[in-house]
Design a protein around this motif. Structure first.
Motif, PDB file in Angstrom:
ATOM      1  N   LEU A 164       0.840  -1.160   0.043  1.00 57.74           N
ATOM      2  CA  LEU A 164       0.035  -0.168  -0.017  1.00 57.74           C
ATOM      3  C   LEU A 164       0.794   1.189   0.009  1.00 57.74           C
ATOM      4  O   LEU A 164       0.683   2.250  -0.764  1.00 57.74           O
ATOM      5  N   LEU A 165       1.887   1.026   1.006  1.00 58.37           N
ATOM      6  CA  LEU A 165       2.765   2.378   0.994  1.00 58.37           C
ATOM      7  C   LEU A 165       3.601   2.687  -0.313  1.00 58.37           C
ATOM      8  O   LEU A 165       3.878   3.728  -0.589  1.00 58.37           O
ATOM      9  N   LEU A 166       4.169   1.713  -0.937  1.00 64.16           N
ATOM     10  CA  LEU A 166       4.643   1.646  -2.012  1.00 64.16           C
ATOM     11  C   LEU A 166       4.134   1.876  -3.246  1.00 64.16           C
ATOM     12  O   LEU A 166       4.640   2.134  -4.595  1.00 64.16           O
ATOM     13  N   GLY A 167       2.767   1.656  -3.241  1.00 60.91           N
ATOM     14  CA  GLY A 167       1.804   1.714  -4.511  1.00 60.91           C
ATOM     15  C   GLY A 167       2.365   0.554  -5.384  1.00 60.91           C
ATOM     16  O   GLY A 167       2.086   0.800  -6.720  1.00 60.91           O
ATOM     17  N   ALA A 168       2.491  -0.663  -4.896  1.00 61.79           N
ATOM     18  CA  ALA A 168       2.827  -1.934  -5.612  1.00 61.79           C
ATOM     19  C   ALA A 168       2.056  -2.827  -5.281  1.00 61.79           C
ATOM     20  O   ALA A 168       1.280  -2.979  -4.357  1.00 61.79           O
ATOM     21  N   SER A 169       2.121  -4.049  -6.015  1.00 64.66           N
ATOM     22  CA  SER A 169       1.325  -5.123  -5.463  1.00 64.66           C
ATOM     23  C   SER A 169       2.230  -6.118  -4.679  1.00 64.66           C
ATOM     24  O   SER A 169       3.388  -5.983  -4.403  1.00 64.66           O
ATOM     25  N   THR A 170       1.307  -6.940  -4.242  1.00 58.43           N
ATOM     26  CA  THR A 170       2.057  -7.972  -2.987  1.00 58.43           C
ATOM     27  C   THR A 170       3.032  -8.803  -3.442  1.00 58.43           C
ATOM     28  O   THR A 170       3.909  -9.064  -2.911  1.00 58.43           O
ATOM     29  N   LYS A 171       2.871  -9.188  -4.635  1.00 63.92           N
ATOM     30  CA  LYS A 171       3.675  -9.858  -5.590  1.00 63.92           C
ATOM     31  C   LYS A 171       4.831  -9.313  -5.851  1.00 63.92           C
ATOM     32  O   LYS A 171       6.006  -9.907  -5.727  1.00 63.92           O
ATOM     33  N   ILE A 172       4.889  -8.228  -6.295  1.00 63.11           N
ATOM     34  CA  ILE A 172       5.944  -7.305  -6.710  1.00 63.11           C
ATOM     35  C   ILE A 172       6.975  -6.912  -5.138  1.00 63.11           C
ATOM     36  O   ILE A 172       8.253  -6.906  -5.168  1.00 63.11           O
ATOM     37  N   VAL A 173       6.398  -6.800  -4.037  1.00 70.44           N
ATOM     38  CA  VAL A 173       6.857  -6.374  -2.817  1.00 70.44           C
ATOM     39  C   VAL A 173       7.718  -7.760  -2.356  1.00 70.44           C
ATOM     40  O   VAL A 173       8.577  -7.645  -1.909  1.00 70.44           O
ATOM     41  N   SER A 174       7.030  -9.028  -2.484  1.00 67.29           N
ATOM     42  CA  SER A 174       7.682 -10.308  -2.251  1.00 67.29           C
ATOM     43  C   SER A 174       8.765 -10.396  -3.264  1.00 67.29           C
ATOM     44  O   SER A 174       9.994 -11.197  -2.662  1.00 67.29           O
ATOM     45  N   ASN A 175       8.701 -10.285  -4.273  1.00 69.07           N
ATOM     46  CA  ASN A 175       9.679 -10.558  -5.224  1.00 69.07           C
ATOM     47  C   ASN A 175      11.069  -9.732  -4.869  1.00 69.07           C
ATOM     48  O   ASN A 175      12.233  -9.967  -4.993  1.00 69.07           O
ATOM     49  N   ARG A 176      10.721  -8.398  -4.639  1.00 65.27           N
ATOM     50  CA  ARG A 176      11.869  -7.442  -4.225  1.00 65.27           C
ATOM     51  C   ARG A 176      12.502  -7.948  -3.075  1.00 65.27           C
ATOM     52  O   ARG A 176      13.726  -7.650  -2.873  1.00 65.27           O
ATOM     53  N   LEU A 177      11.784  -8.044  -2.146  1.00 68.18           N
ATOM     54  CA  LEU A 177      12.200  -8.622  -0.989  1.00 68.18           C
ATOM     55  C   LEU A 177      13.172  -9.635  -0.887  1.00 68.18           C
ATOM     56  O   LEU A 177      14.216  -9.718  -0.566  1.00 68.18           O
ATOM     57  N   ASN A 178      12.766 -10.870  -1.717  1.00 68.01           N
ATOM     58  CA  ASN A 178      13.579 -11.915  -1.918  1.00 68.01           C
ATOM     59  C   ASN A 178      14.845 -11.547  -2.497  1.00 68.01           C
ATOM     60  O   ASN A 178      15.887 -12.029  -2.283  1.00 68.01           O
ATOM     61  N   LYS A 179      14.818 -10.821  -3.667  1.00 68.92           N
ATOM     62  CA  LYS A 179      16.259 -10.449  -4.435  1.00 68.92           C
ATOM     63  C   LYS A 179      17.060  -9.543  -3.437  1.00 68.92           C
ATOM     64  O   LYS A 179      18.250  -9.592  -3.598  1.00 68.92           O
ATOM     65  N   ALA A 180      16.332  -8.666  -2.452  1.00 68.02           N
ATOM     66  CA  ALA A 180      17.271  -8.023  -1.538  1.00 68.02           C
ATOM     67  C   ALA A 180      17.839  -8.741  -0.672  1.00 68.02           C
ATOM     68  O   ALA A 180      18.890  -8.631  -0.188  1.00 68.02           O
ATOM     69  N   ILE A 181      17.225  -9.945  -0.198  1.00 70.08           N
ATOM     70  CA  ILE A 181      17.778 -10.714   0.819  1.00 70.08           C
ATOM     71  C   ILE A 181      19.061 -11.623   0.103  1.00 70.08           C
ATOM     72  O   ILE A 181      19.985 -11.626   0.863  1.00 70.08           O
ATOM     73  N   GLU A 182      18.645 -11.770  -1.071  1.00 70.50           N
ATOM     74  CA  GLU A 182      19.883 -12.662  -1.911  1.00 70.50           C
ATOM     75  C   GLU A 182      20.973 -11.710  -2.053  1.00 70.50           C
ATOM     76  O   GLU A 182      22.195 -12.041  -1.721  1.00 70.50           O
ATOM     77  N   ARG A 183      20.724 -10.313  -2.415  1.00 72.02           N
ATOM     78  CA  ARG A 183      21.733  -9.398  -2.320  1.00 72.02           C
ATOM     79  C   ARG A 183      22.568  -9.294  -1.013  1.00 72.02           C
ATOM     80  O   ARG A 183      23.788  -9.125  -0.797  1.00 72.02           O
ATOM     81  N   ILE A 184      21.686  -9.140  -0.026  1.00 72.27           N
ATOM     82  CA  ILE A 184      22.320  -9.043   1.295  1.00 72.27           C
ATOM     83  C   ILE A 184      23.341 -10.042   1.852  1.00 72.27           C
ATOM     84  O   ILE A 184      24.352  -9.937   2.180  1.00 72.27           O
TER      85      ILE A 184
END
Length: 201
Positions: A164-184
């Protein structure tokens, strides 16, 4: 009454006059109900108290008066315009809540660092070093990845709240988080190898 029932309020505010008291109170009541409805719909339980609701309604009154010249009666009813303002007020309240929570978390973290290392300066130094390392890694994420990590992992928001805050779908949020965790994880591994190399030399 029709959907245009709040139009006299716009005309009065536009002319610099006080709106009809009964109609104004009805609009404020509508605002309060809409705020509660959004809090319940988005599961923002942390805002479901009268103090926060009163503050949002107060901000709404100020925002409506300030932006009344931007309203175009030809494009939408005042009720639709008002609902848009209420949406923004609730989102801003969530952001303010998260900022207060983040600031408090930092205070607690700093307190714990001092307490844990009170009798052990070396332990205090290691805790600070770990925190600095983590933030150094997070700063290397893309802006989109950073936003998701901050909201989901640091501020503790749900996937739905983050979307809601980012104006994105929940699927996009989950994908971004997974990629971010991989990057971390990749950055942490590189950082650990770099530290080992320095120690070996």
């Amino acid at each position: 009454m029709t959907q245009q029932k709040y139009q006299p309020i716009y005309e009065a505010l536009k002319a610099g006059n006080n709106p009809d008291e009964r109609l104004w109170e009805e609009l404020i009541s509508h605002c309060r109900c809409e705020v509660r409805r959004r809090i319940e719909h988005y599961n923002f339980a942390f805002l479901a108290n009268e103090d926060d609701i009163d503050r949002i309604v107060h901000d709404f009154v100020y925002a409506l008066a300030k932006s009344i010249n931007l309203y175009d009666p030809e494009r939408a009813t005042l009720k639709t315009y008002v609902n848009g303002i209420i949406d923004n007020m609730v989102k801003n309240a969530v952001k303010e809540f998260n900022k207060r929570k983040r600031d408090k978390s930092i205070e607690i973290l700093e307190y714990c660092t001092v307490v844990e290392g009170k009798e052990d300066p070396e332990r205090q130094f290691l805790i600070k070093e770990e925190i600095e390392e983590l933030y150094g890694i997070i700063r290397q994420l893309t802006s989109q990845q950073y936003d998701v990590v901050k909201l989901r992992l640091i501020d503790g928001l749900s996937v739905e709240e983050t979307a809601l805050l980012l104006g994105a779908s929940t699927k996009i949020v989950s994908n971004r988080l997974n990629k971010a965790i991989e990057r971390i994880n990749i950055l942490k591994e590189r950082n650990n190898k770099s530290i080992k190399f320095k120690h070996n030399n």
